[in-house]
Design an enzyme around this catalytic site. Structure first.
Site, short mmCIF file in Angstrom:
data_model
loop_
_atom_site.label_atom_id
_atom_site.label_comp_id
_atom_site.label_asym_id
_atom_site.label_seq_id
_atom_site.Cartn_x
_atom_site.Cartn_y
_atom_site.Cartn_z
N CYS A 85 0.85 -1.20 0.00
CA CYS A 85 0.00 0.00 0.00
C CYS A 85 0.88 1.25 0.00
O CYS A 85 0.99 1.93 1.01
CB CYS A 85 -0.92 0.00 1.22
SG CYS A 85 -1.93 -1.48 1.39
N CYS A 176 -2.51 -6.86 8.76
CA CYS A 176 -2.65 -6.39 7.38
C CYS A 176 -4.06 -5.83 7.22
O CYS A 176 -5.04 -6.48 7.61
CB CYS A 176 -2.41 -7.53 6.39
SG CYS A 176 -2.55 -7.03 4.66
N GLN A 299 -12.49 -11.50 -9.03
CA GLN A 299 -12.03 -10.16 -8.67
C GLN A 299 -11.87 -10.06 -7.16
O GLN A 299 -12.74 -10.47 -6.39
CB GLN A 299 -13.04 -9.11 -9.16
CG GLN A 299 -13.07 -8.94 -10.66
CD GLN A 299 -11.89 -8.14 -11.19
OE1 GLN A 299 -11.00 -7.74 -10.44
NE2 GLN A 299 -11.87 -7.91 -12.49
N TYR A 328 -11.01 -12.93 -23.10
CA TYR A 328 -10.28 -13.04 -21.83
C TYR A 328 -11.30 -13.17 -20.69
O TYR A 328 -11.22 -12.49 -19.67
CB TYR A 328 -9.35 -11.85 -21.60
CG TYR A 328 -8.47 -11.50 -22.78
CD1 TYR A 328 -7.23 -12.10 -22.96
CD2 TYR A 328 -8.90 -10.58 -23.73
CE1 TYR A 328 -6.42 -11.78 -24.04
CE2 TYR A 328 -8.11 -10.25 -24.82
CZ TYR A 328 -6.87 -10.86 -24.98
OH TYR A 328 -6.08 -10.54 -26.06
N GLU A 349 -11.19 -17.91 -23.34
CA GLU A 349 -10.13 -17.81 -22.34
C GLU A 349 -9.13 -18.93 -22.60
O GLU A 349 -9.49 -20.02 -23.01
CB GLU A 349 -10.74 -17.95 -20.94
CG GLU A 349 -9.78 -18.16 -19.80
CD GLU A 349 -8.85 -16.98 -19.59
OE1 GLU A 349 -7.64 -17.22 -19.49
OE2 GLU A 349 -9.35 -15.83 -19.53
N ASP A 398 -11.19 -7.82 -21.83
CA ASP A 398 -10.56 -7.52 -20.53
C ASP A 398 -9.23 -8.26 -20.46
O ASP A 398 -9.08 -9.24 -19.72
CB ASP A 398 -11.50 -7.95 -19.41
CG ASP A 398 -11.00 -7.55 -18.02
OD1 ASP A 398 -9.96 -6.86 -17.95
OD2 ASP A 398 -11.63 -7.93 -17.02
N CYS A 425 -6.63 -2.94 -16.88
CA CYS A 425 -5.93 -2.61 -15.63
C CYS A 425 -4.65 -1.85 -15.93
O CYS A 425 -3.86 -1.60 -15.03
CB CYS A 425 -5.63 -3.88 -14.84
SG CYS A 425 -4.59 -5.07 -15.72
#
Length: 467
Positions: A85, A176, A299, A328, A349, A398, A425
């Site tokens: 992070c 965490c 996800q 994908y 895929e 994607d 992404c």
């Protein structure tokens, strides 16, 4: 001013002017970009350069001369060591601003096309405990603090996350903030049990030791999956550890183990052995149930995945008569999500187990208008395939961070769907790919979505319409 150390500059009073890639902030010195982690735009810092290239430096901030007004206090004790992070010291509203800027900058710098103004980025509902999957590593090479480096620490075992830039150093996590209860408690209990019972932690340098990984998956319905990954089969040790965890955490509904004696941590080709409970958990979205096995892709931020899928559905503009191709497709989450509003959805895929999951998820939900195919998309997506399966009116794509293969783009252009919804992404490769489609498709809408708070990562959905 600067002074050299081992031929590497020490840069004084460097002003940080922007947020950069990989979570590193950006300054400029002698016409070179300087990448510095764990600082924020507006900081003025002294930097020791540790890597020198023709066009850029990489360095470490050794002193903050002036703190930026954008700074906030990190909430995690591991910030600055753990690389998970890197933006915790940046106010969340500013994180969103820089993520939106990242998309816009990439589209303007790399993209060779006209585009509308970006929609405002969709923020994450939760900025802590938003992940539903974490994979932790057992290691006998614990990362040491500066104080410990000067002594002789007796305990070098750790269960946590790799230190950025080190293949063999693991941070022993105390808490965490990425995954909610009972993730932290399970990890700490597994670590403590292993130490108390003298179970050996893996040595990645020598490729030996018993314990390798601990994978924890959680679902919004309260189901919990725990996977213990070990280097070799030892019935007594495996049984002891897993019975202990089952006794301490009755909320674990799926308890499994894997044997990994390879020289890498890839689990995708391993067999999962069910020790107790079911070999899967379920997740839900808009009344749809998704079965998640130990190797299933899903996800990791469910709430934001829902936001992402709603955007994709909106951009697709389905009326119920369309043939949709979902490239994908993974485990078919988007395909199954869109199926009720399309005539047919074809998912492609390259990972066969993912396609098996996609088919099963269709069956679980009584969806009969999806078809899933496994194979290399470059080879599978051919004119012959389109002729047999039907020409798509809408394509959802994607791809991974590397973007689409040029031949996949050529096939999309040859199929000539009315709309292409591109989920990415990586805005840089997305902008590159859209440029290759610009002659035939116009960019109509752009929607960034924040899936991973306190990191530099951003998802982006773009609607392309045939000219």
């Amino acid at each position: 001013m600067s002074r050299r150390k081992n031929n590497l500059p020490f840069i004084e009073n460097l002003e940080i002017i922007d947020a950069g890639s990989e979570g590193k902030a950006v300054g400029r010195y002698n016409d070179r970009v300087v990448f510095v982690p764990f600082v924020v735009p507006g900081d003025v810092v002294d930097v020791q350069v540790y890597k020198k290239k023709k066009t850029y430096y990489q360095g470490k901030a050794v002193r903050i001369k002036k703190k930026s007004g954008l700074r906030v206090e990190p909430f995690c004790k591991h910030f600055g060591t753990c690389g998970g992070c890197k933006w915790q010291n940046l106010d969340y509203r500013d994180q969103l601003r820089f993520k939106q800027k990242q998309v816009e900058d990439n589209f303007k710098r790399i993209g060779k096309f006209e585009m509308p103004a970006l929609n405002s980025i969709i923020p994450s509902k939760h900025t802590r405990y938003y992940r539903n999957k974490m994979e932790f590593t057992f290691s006998n090479h614990r990362w040491l603090t500066e104080e410990e480096k000067n002594g002789q620490p007796k305990d070098m075992n750790a269960l946590g996350l790799f230190i950025p830039g080190f293949y063999d150093r693991v941070l022993d996590l105390e808490e965490c903030y990425l995954q909610g209860h009972p993730s932290n408690a399970i990890r700490l209990e597994a670590r403590n049990y292993a130490k108390e019972n003298a179970l050996s932690f893996y040595d990645v340098r020598e490729w030996q030791g018993f314990l390798r990984n601990l994978v924890i998956r959680t679902a919004s319905n309260g189901e919990v999956m725990v996977i213990l990954v070990v280097n070799y089969y030892d019935e007594a040790s495996i049984t002891g550890m897993l019975n202990h965890l089952a006794g301490k955490f009755p909320e674990i509904t799926s308890l499994l183990y894997m044997i990994n004696n390879k020289k890498n941590d890839d689990l995708s080709d391993l067999e999962a052995h069910t020790f107790k409970g079911n070999p899967y958990i379920f997740e839900e979205m808009e009344g749809l149930k998704f079965k998640i096995g130990p190797l299933s892709f899903f996800q990791t931020n469910l709430e934001q995945a829902h936001e992402l899928y709603k955007v994709a559905r909106d951009f697709a503009g389905l009326t119920g008569d369309e043939v949709v191709y979902d490239l994908y497709t993974g485990t078919g989450t988007i395909a199954n999500y869109l199926a009720s509003q399309a005539e047919k959805v074809v998912g492609i895929e390259y990972i066969e187990p993912a396609i098996e999951d996609a088919r099963e998820n269709s069956s679980i939900n009584g969806i009969d208008n999806t078809r899933f195919y496994a194979g290399d998309i470059v080879k599978l997506l051919s004119p012959e395939f389109t002729a047999k399966k039907g020409k798509p009116n809408v394509v959802i794509t994607d791809p991974p961070r590397a973007g689409m293969h040029k031949n996949v783009i050529k096939q999309i252009l040859a199929m000539a769907p009315q709309r292409v919804v591109y989920v990415s992404c990586n805005p840089a490769t997305q902008a590159r790919d859209i440029t290759l489609m610009n002659e035939d498709y116009a960019v109509k809408r752009i929607q960034p979505v924040d899936m991973f708070p306190h990191t530099q990562h951003v998802e982006n959905v773009t609607l392309l319409e045939r000219r």
